[in-house]
Design a protein around this motif. Structure first.
Motif, PDB file in Angstrom:
ATOM      1  N   THR A   1     -45.734 -27.161   2.251  1.00 24.23           N
ATOM      2  CA  THR A   1     -44.901 -26.385   1.394  1.00 24.23           C
ATOM      3  C   THR A   1     -44.247 -25.177   2.264  1.00 24.23           C
ATOM      4  O   THR A   1     -44.505 -25.105   3.436  1.00 24.23           O
ATOM      5  N   GLY A   2     -43.241 -24.981   1.592  1.00 23.69           N
ATOM      6  CA  GLY A   2     -42.509 -23.613   2.392  1.00 23.69           C
ATOM      7  C   GLY A   2     -43.212 -22.309   1.878  1.00 23.69           C
ATOM      8  O   GLY A   2     -42.723 -21.478   2.743  1.00 23.69           O
ATOM      9  N   HIS A   3     -44.079 -22.299   1.120  1.00 25.67           N
ATOM     10  CA  HIS A   3     -44.463 -21.005   0.722  1.00 25.67           C
ATOM     11  C   HIS A   3     -46.228 -21.200   0.569  1.00 25.67           C
ATOM     12  O   HIS A   3     -46.524 -20.911  -0.685  1.00 25.67           O
ATOM     13  N   ALA A   4     -46.937 -21.109   1.585  1.00 24.74           N
ATOM     14  CA  ALA A   4     -48.208 -21.444   1.724  1.00 24.74           C
ATOM     15  C   ALA A   4     -48.883 -20.029   1.313  1.00 24.74           C
ATOM     16  O   ALA A   4     -49.017 -19.039   2.047  1.00 24.74           O
ATOM     17  N   THR A   5     -49.656 -19.989  -0.040  1.00 23.27           N
ATOM     18  CA  THR A   5     -50.101 -18.611  -0.344  1.00 23.27           C
ATOM     19  C   THR A   5     -51.412 -19.098  -0.304  1.00 23.27           C
ATOM     20  O   THR A   5     -51.980 -19.945  -0.537  1.00 23.27           O
ATOM     21  N   ALA A   6     -52.541 -18.037  -0.478  1.00 26.00           N
ATOM     22  CA  ALA A   6     -53.974 -18.332  -0.497  1.00 26.00           C
ATOM     23  C   ALA A   6     -54.415 -18.829  -2.065  1.00 26.00           C
ATOM     24  O   ALA A   6     -55.026 -19.944  -1.792  1.00 26.00           O
ATOM     25  N   ALA A   7     -53.543 -18.615  -2.874  1.00 26.39           N
ATOM     26  CA  ALA A   7     -53.873 -19.087  -4.039  1.00 26.39           C
ATOM     27  C   ALA A   7     -53.600 -20.677  -4.111  1.00 26.39           C
ATOM     28  O   ALA A   7     -54.174 -21.581  -4.662  1.00 26.39           O
TER      29      ALA A   7
ATOM     30  N   ARG B   1     -56.010 -23.999  -4.739  1.00 27.71           N
ATOM     31  CA  ARG B   1     -55.870 -25.006  -5.557  1.00 27.71           C
ATOM     32  C   ARG B   1     -55.796 -26.487  -4.984  1.00 27.71           C
ATOM     33  O   ARG B   1     -56.146 -27.132  -5.455  1.00 27.71           O
ATOM     34  N   ALA B   2     -54.853 -26.266  -3.949  1.00 28.18           N
ATOM     35  CA  ALA B   2     -54.830 -27.542  -3.124  1.00 28.18           C
ATOM     36  C   ALA B   2     -55.858 -28.187  -2.831  1.00 28.18           C
ATOM     37  O   ALA B   2     -56.520 -29.471  -2.848  1.00 28.18           O
ATOM     38  N   ILE B   3     -57.086 -27.446  -2.248  1.00 23.49           N
ATOM     39  CA  ILE B   3     -58.216 -27.959  -1.661  1.00 23.49           C
ATOM     40  C   ILE B   3     -59.003 -28.194  -2.629  1.00 23.49           C
ATOM     41  O   ILE B   3     -59.853 -29.348  -2.615  1.00 23.49           O
ATOM     42  N   GLU B   4     -59.099 -27.456  -3.761  1.00 20.28           N
ATOM     43  CA  GLU B   4     -59.837 -27.922  -4.989  1.00 20.28           C
ATOM     44  C   GLU B   4     -59.580 -29.411  -5.551  1.00 20.28           C
ATOM     45  O   GLU B   4     -60.324 -29.905  -6.078  1.00 20.28           O
ATOM     46  N   ALA B   5     -58.253 -29.656  -5.430  1.00 19.23           N
ATOM     47  CA  ALA B   5     -57.749 -30.784  -5.760  1.00 19.23           C
ATOM     48  C   ALA B   5     -57.838 -31.835  -4.876  1.00 19.23           C
ATOM     49  O   ALA B   5     -57.798 -33.216  -5.299  1.00 19.23           O
ATOM     50  N   GLY B   6     -58.553 -31.541  -3.839  1.00 23.84           N
ATOM     51  CA  GLY B   6     -58.905 -32.597  -3.011  1.00 23.84           C
ATOM     52  C   GLY B   6     -58.010 -32.698  -1.557  1.00 23.84           C
ATOM     53  O   GLY B   6     -58.251 -33.755  -0.750  1.00 23.84           O
ATOM     54  N   ALA B   7     -57.149 -31.618  -1.173  1.00 20.96           N
ATOM     55  CA  ALA B   7     -56.261 -31.721  -0.268  1.00 20.96           C
ATOM     56  C   ALA B   7     -57.193 -31.616   1.164  1.00 20.96           C
ATOM     57  O   ALA B   7     -58.253 -30.782   0.994  1.00 20.96           O
ATOM     58  N   CYS B   8     -56.916 -32.111   2.197  1.00 18.88           N
ATOM     59  CA  CYS B   8     -57.714 -31.702   3.413  1.00 18.88           C
ATOM     60  C   CYS B   8     -56.876 -30.728   4.235  1.00 18.88           C
ATOM     61  O   CYS B   8     -57.624 -30.043   5.175  1.00 18.88           O
ATOM     62  N   ALA B   9     -55.804 -30.509   4.017  1.00 19.02           N
ATOM     63  CA  ALA B   9     -55.034 -29.316   4.538  1.00 19.02           C
ATOM     64  C   ALA B   9     -53.786 -29.001   3.647  1.00 19.02           C
ATOM     65  O   ALA B   9     -53.408 -29.840   3.179  1.00 19.02           O
ATOM     66  N   VAL B  10     -53.431 -27.735   4.001  1.00 19.11           N
ATOM     67  CA  VAL B  10     -52.181 -27.540   3.505  1.00 19.11           C
ATOM     68  C   VAL B  10     -51.474 -26.631   4.734  1.00 19.11           C
ATOM     69  O   VAL B  10     -51.908 -25.937   5.360  1.00 19.11           O
ATOM     70  N   LEU B  11     -49.967 -27.353   4.970  1.00 20.37           N
ATOM     71  CA  LEU B  11     -49.367 -26.761   6.077  1.00 20.37           C
ATOM     72  C   LEU B  11     -48.222 -26.187   5.876  1.00 20.37           C
ATOM     73  O   LEU B  11     -47.704 -26.614   4.726  1.00 20.37           O
ATOM     74  N   GLN B  12     -47.676 -25.204   6.320  1.00 26.17           N
ATOM     75  CA  GLN B  12     -46.585 -24.579   6.053  1.00 26.17           C
ATOM     76  C   GLN B  12     -45.309 -25.094   6.746  1.00 26.17           C
ATOM     77  O   GLN B  12     -45.468 -25.286   8.068  1.00 26.17           O
ATOM     78  N   LYS B  13     -44.213 -25.389   6.206  1.00 20.74           N
ATOM     79  CA  LYS B  13     -43.036 -25.884   6.872  1.00 20.74           C
ATOM     80  C   LYS B  13     -42.320 -24.406   7.096  1.00 20.74           C
ATOM     81  O   LYS B  13     -42.499 -23.439   6.656  1.00 20.74           O
ATOM     82  N   PRO B  14     -41.746 -24.666   8.521  1.00 21.21           N
ATOM     83  CA  PRO B  14     -41.239 -25.844   9.125  1.00 21.21           C
ATOM     84  C   PRO B  14     -42.557 -26.231   9.863  1.00 21.21           C
ATOM     85  O   PRO B  14     -43.265 -25.527  10.464  1.00 21.21           O
ATOM     86  N   LEU B  15     -42.784 -27.763  10.108  1.00 18.80           N
ATOM     87  CA  LEU B  15     -43.805 -28.373  10.683  1.00 18.80           C
ATOM     88  C   LEU B  15     -43.207 -28.339  12.408  1.00 18.80           C
ATOM     89  O   LEU B  15     -42.811 -29.425  12.300  1.00 18.80           O
TER      90      LEU B  15
END
Length: 124
Positions: free
Chosen positions: A84-90, A94-108
């Motif tokens: 995502t371009g805008h990683a917030t705590a919320a 939500r992503a981790i609760e949905a089953g994501a193993c990580a959320v990365l901020q763009k640019p990568l």
């Protein structure tokens, strides 16, 4: 398993992002398939062979968290990394609760994505 045999599917509605991620991950020795939408992912001919999926959070028809939830409902437990371009705590929660193993901020930058993929699938 060797990196050359590791299939990663990238889902992003932005063609430039899809192609740049494909290019950089292939340079890193991964086999990469791309999809422009979540709906395309569900019919990808190699979905069952994928070891990891990288999903953009902000897409027009089905956002990344919805895509991830649908994968889980289908019983597909492959590691998922949301970008995502805008990683917030919320959003991360939500992503981790949905089953994501990580959320990365763009640019990568650098090797953050391939390192995260390898960690997610535990490649040597």
């Amino acid at each position: 398993m060797t990196a050359e045999k590791t299939l990663v599917l990238v889902v992003d509605d932005d063609e430039a992002v899809r192609e740049s991620l494909k290019f950089s991950l292939e340079l890193d020795g991964l086999w990469v398939g791309v999809c422009k939408a979540g709906e395309e992912l569900f019919v990808h001919p190699h979905l069952s062979a994928a070891k990891c999926v990288v999903i953009d959070i902000k897409m027009p028809d089905m956002d990344g968290i919805s895509v991830l939830k649908a994968l889980r409902l289908l019983g597909l437990k492959l590691p998922a990394i949301l970008i995502t371009g805008h990683a917030t705590a919320a959003l991360r929660r939500r992503a981790i609760e949905a089953g994501a193993c990580a959320v990365l901020q763009k640019p990568l930058l650098g090797t953050v994505l391939p390192d995260c993929i390898r960690e997610a699938i535990q490649l040597d």
